[in-house]
Write a protein that holds these residues in place. Structure first.
Motif, short mmCIF file in Angstrom:
data_model
loop_
_atom_site.label_atom_id
_atom_site.label_comp_id
_atom_site.label_asym_id
_atom_site.label_seq_id
_atom_site.Cartn_x
_atom_site.Cartn_y
_atom_site.Cartn_z
N UNK A 424 0.83 -1.28 0.05
CA UNK A 424 -0.03 -0.01 0.17
C UNK A 424 0.84 1.26 0.27
N UNK A 425 0.05 2.34 0.16
CA UNK A 425 1.08 3.61 0.25
C UNK A 425 0.87 4.36 1.74
N UNK A 426 1.85 5.13 1.90
CA UNK A 426 2.09 5.91 3.23
C UNK A 426 0.97 6.80 3.62
N UNK A 427 0.55 6.60 4.79
CA UNK A 427 -0.42 7.52 5.34
C UNK A 427 0.17 8.06 6.56
N UNK A 428 0.41 9.45 6.83
CA UNK A 428 0.79 9.92 7.93
C UNK A 428 -0.20 9.93 9.09
N UNK A 429 -1.50 9.82 8.74
CA UNK A 429 -2.54 9.78 9.91
C UNK A 429 -2.31 8.60 10.73
N UNK A 430 -2.10 7.28 9.84
CA UNK A 430 -2.27 5.92 10.87
C UNK A 430 -0.67 5.67 10.83
N UNK A 431 0.27 6.33 10.23
CA UNK A 431 1.80 5.83 10.27
C UNK A 431 1.78 4.58 9.98
N UNK A 432 0.96 4.15 8.60
CA UNK A 432 1.12 2.84 8.11
C UNK A 432 0.65 2.87 6.52
N UNK A 433 1.18 1.92 5.81
CA UNK A 433 0.77 1.78 4.54
C UNK A 433 -0.54 1.46 4.29
N UNK A 434 -1.59 2.18 3.72
CA UNK A 434 -2.91 1.81 3.34
C UNK A 434 -2.90 1.01 2.17
N UNK A 435 -3.59 -0.12 2.19
CA UNK A 435 -3.85 -0.70 0.99
C UNK A 435 -4.95 -0.01 -0.05
N UNK A 436 -4.96 -0.27 -1.37
CA UNK A 436 -6.10 0.58 -2.26
C UNK A 436 -7.40 0.20 -1.66
N UNK A 437 -8.45 0.65 -2.27
CA UNK A 437 -9.85 0.56 -2.00
C UNK A 437 -10.26 -0.87 -2.33
N UNK A 438 -10.99 -1.62 -1.42
CA UNK A 438 -11.38 -3.05 -1.58
C UNK A 438 -13.00 -2.93 -1.99
N UNK A 439 -13.33 -1.87 -2.54
CA UNK A 439 -14.78 -1.79 -3.04
C UNK A 439 -14.93 -2.86 -3.99
N UNK A 440 -16.21 -3.41 -4.23
CA UNK A 440 -16.27 -4.41 -5.24
C UNK A 440 -16.22 -4.05 -6.79
N UNK A 441 -16.36 -2.58 -6.86
CA UNK A 441 -16.20 -2.08 -8.28
C UNK A 441 -14.63 -2.19 -8.56
#
Length: 613
Positions: A424-441
């Motif tokens: 995923x990509x870095x999020x300063x709010x969570x101090x972690x790497x956020x995976x892309x959206x998992x929406x069914x679309x």
């Protein structure tokens, strides 16, 4: 599982954006009600004359149902989505919300197409019962052609509302969505307009004229061809000033606040009524067939012939790490200017990531989709060598060369190699790497959008390759259907591509259920390789050219009479021989923005590969 069905949309406001949003809905056959103070027939008629055309067919304007607020508010009950797109004034929007609130159904999503007003503040003007179904929806102008839509929730917005709206905007409208935080100018305009201001500041510092700057900051830099000053003219200098004023007024403690000043030359042009393209003059002015540029010292218009220095243009062709190192080391003012705008943008994005976006991916996507960049700022920084660039930026900050004295955030200098990873990509709010959206679309997309080093497979290497050469790749995802991707420039058909396509048809007939001609992005095919055909003619004369033409015809006949179904999956241009390949397939799946034609007839030539059959 409940499903959000959009049977009809109401657009409130028939101005530039509202009318064009309505037009795009009609393009995609979503029924639409267009409201205005008076019935908006004139606005609908104007849609037929606007360029670039907001409608696929001008006659489709007649499908837009006109309405006004005095007589037709009960019709809102028929709508599943209401998009408010009136002028950017809180008092106007507040009054409108008061009028429509009694007519908004219990299932309806209400969204404001604002480019700068606080969505949270707007929500406070609504009855509490509507707030969980309210959000911001920011289309980019022109809505038909710009792929980015920003969705901006408030703390009260229900998560399902955002999910439903994102699914509709992606699936039904063909847009790409970034979820933005409710901060001034959201994501794309926050970074893009700041970057435009930085460019004007650095251009002035290095003494560069607007035509040279535009030559440097357009296609050569991997950005939109309108570059910087031309973009300002297209947007409108008064509109630019409004967006800049939002930054000035709402971000007084920003460490870059000094850069949020409307440039003096922009103020002088606005005072003179030179607002850009809509007034006929701005940084550029068209006189007859000539395009003149502004002399900022005199406000006169002079010949626009400036181009980037060849030695600097050569540096821009280098890979990112070598390019940025060379620009920084050069003493040429154009190279120093380019390093400065790279540095300023990287610095700004790193400092503001926590405030404006959920992750670094959102900033990169926003700049790619909203401003036409080939890659986002974080992607370029990561490809150029994260820690090396960070060190150079820090040195420039310490030396007073940067536009802000604020240090890079600690996370930038923690030894990382970038902000994008397969996880995923870095999020300063969570101090972690956020995976892309998992929406069914997105889960059902074979190739969802991704970033440098991000998760997901690439079309060029996906699946199992059946055969591949310099011209064609034939491959399969699950073993049932053979996919053919033309690899030549503009996907033109030369000898190798034609032989490869013919080979693929033969293989499909013997071992697959069907064949699909597809390649990621655009075009489908610009037709025959004219340079290659000329080379054959020069070398072998008419006999050689005739043999090449017969090969083209034979392959098209293979497609037409194939023993398995053949499908052309098309986006962009399908011209000449590309059109003929398109026509000879059994089925065609075409993107809305597809242009098909036998263009050779315009110069008196007959289609040579079966286009007349």
């Amino acid at each position: 599982m409940s499903r959000f069905n959009v049977r009809k949309v109401a657009v409130l406001g028939a101005g530039v954006m509202g009318a064009q949003i309505a037009a795009h809905l009609i393009n995609l056959r979503v029924p639409v009600l267009l409201f205005d103070l008076a019935t908006p027939e004139k606005a609908v008629e104007r849609l037929k004359k606007i360029r670039p055309a907001p409608l696929g067919l001008a006659s489709d304007a007649d499908l837009i149902q006109s309405a006004n607020y005095d007589q037709h508010l009960p019709l809102l009950q028929e709508c599943d989505l209401i998009i408010e797109a009136i002028g950017e004034r809180m008092d106007w929007k507040s009054e409108l919300y008061r009028r429509i609130a009694p007519h908004v159904g219990a299932h309806v999503i209400l969204a404001s197409n604002t480019s700068g007003l606080s969505i949270t503040a707007l929500s406070q003007e609504l009855p509490e019962v509507l707030r969980e179904r309210f959000c911001g929806i920011h289309f980019f102008n022109p809505p038909r052609y710009m792929s980015l839509v920003e969705l901006i929730p408030t703390a009260a917005t229900a998560a399902t509302i955002l999910d439903d709206l994102e699914t509709f905007v992606t699936t039904s409208l063909g847009k790409r969505v970034v979820r933005a935080l409710d901060t001034p100018n959201f994501v794309a305009n926050r970074v893009g307009v700041a970057g435009m201001l930085f460019t004007l500041i650095e251009a002035d510092k290095f003494g560069l004229t607007c035509d040279v700057v535009d030559d440097l900051t357009g296609r050569k830099l991997g950005r939109a061809s309108s570059a910087t000053y031309r973009t300002a003219d297209v947007v409108g200098l008064d509109t630019l000033a409004h967006v800049v004023r939002t930054l000035q007024d709402q971000l007084p403690k920003d460490s870059f606040h000094a850069a949020y000043a409307i440039p003096a030359v922009v103020s002088r042009l606005i005072e003179a009524g030179a607002l850009g393209a809509k007034s006929g003059a701005g940084f550029y002015k068209k006189v007859g067939r000539d395009i003149l540029r502004l002399d900022p010292n005199t406000l006169d218009y002079v010949s626009s012939s400036g181009k980037a220095a060849p030695e600097v243009t050569a540096l821009l062709k280098l890979p990112p790490a070598e390019r940025l190192a060379a620009l920084r080391a050069s003493t040429h003012p154009e190279a120093q200017f380019l390093w400065a705008i790279y540095r300023d943008t990287f610095h700004y994005c790193a400092v503001h990531l926590a405030q404006i976006a959920q992750s670094a991916r959102d900033i990169d996507f926003a700049m790619r989709w909203g401003f036409g960049w080939q890659e986002g700022p974080f992607e370029t920084w990561q490809r150029a060598g994260w820690q090396t660039i960070a060190k150079w930026i820090a040195e420039d900050i310490a030396a007073g060369r940067a536009l802000s004295r604020e240090a890079l955030p600690a996370w930038v200098m923690d030894g990382r190699t970038g902000v994008h990873t397969p996880a995923g990509s870095w999020s300063t709010a969570t101090q972690s790497y956020l995976a892309p959206s998992a929406l069914p679309v997105y889960r059902r997309q074979i190739f969802p959008e991704t970033v440098v080093a991000g998760p997901g497979q690439q079309p060029s290497t996906a699946g199992t390759t059946v055969f591949e050469n310099d011209f064609v790749r034939a491959w399969t995802l699950e073993g049932e259907f053979l996919i053919v991707t033309i690899k030549t420039k503009m996907r033109t058909f030369n000898t190798g591509a034609l032989k490869g396509l013919g080979q693929a048809v033969t293989l499909a007939e013997s071992g697959f259920r069907g064949l699909v001609i597809w390649g990621s992005g655009e075009p489908f095919s610009a037709g025959g390789d004219l340079n290659g055909f000329l080379t054959i003619y020069a070398r072998e004369g008419l006999d050689g050219f005739g043999a090449e033409q017969k090969m083209f015809q034979d392959v098209m006949q293979q497609l037409r009479f194939s023993q398995v179904p053949t499908v052309a999956a098309v986006k962009g241009y399908a011209l000449g021989g590309g059109c003929e390949a398109f026509l000879h397939c059994d089925r065609r799946v075409a993107h809305f923005e597809t242009n098909v034609g036998l263009v050779e007839v315009n110069v008196g030539l007959l289609p040579g590969a079966g286009g007349l059959t």
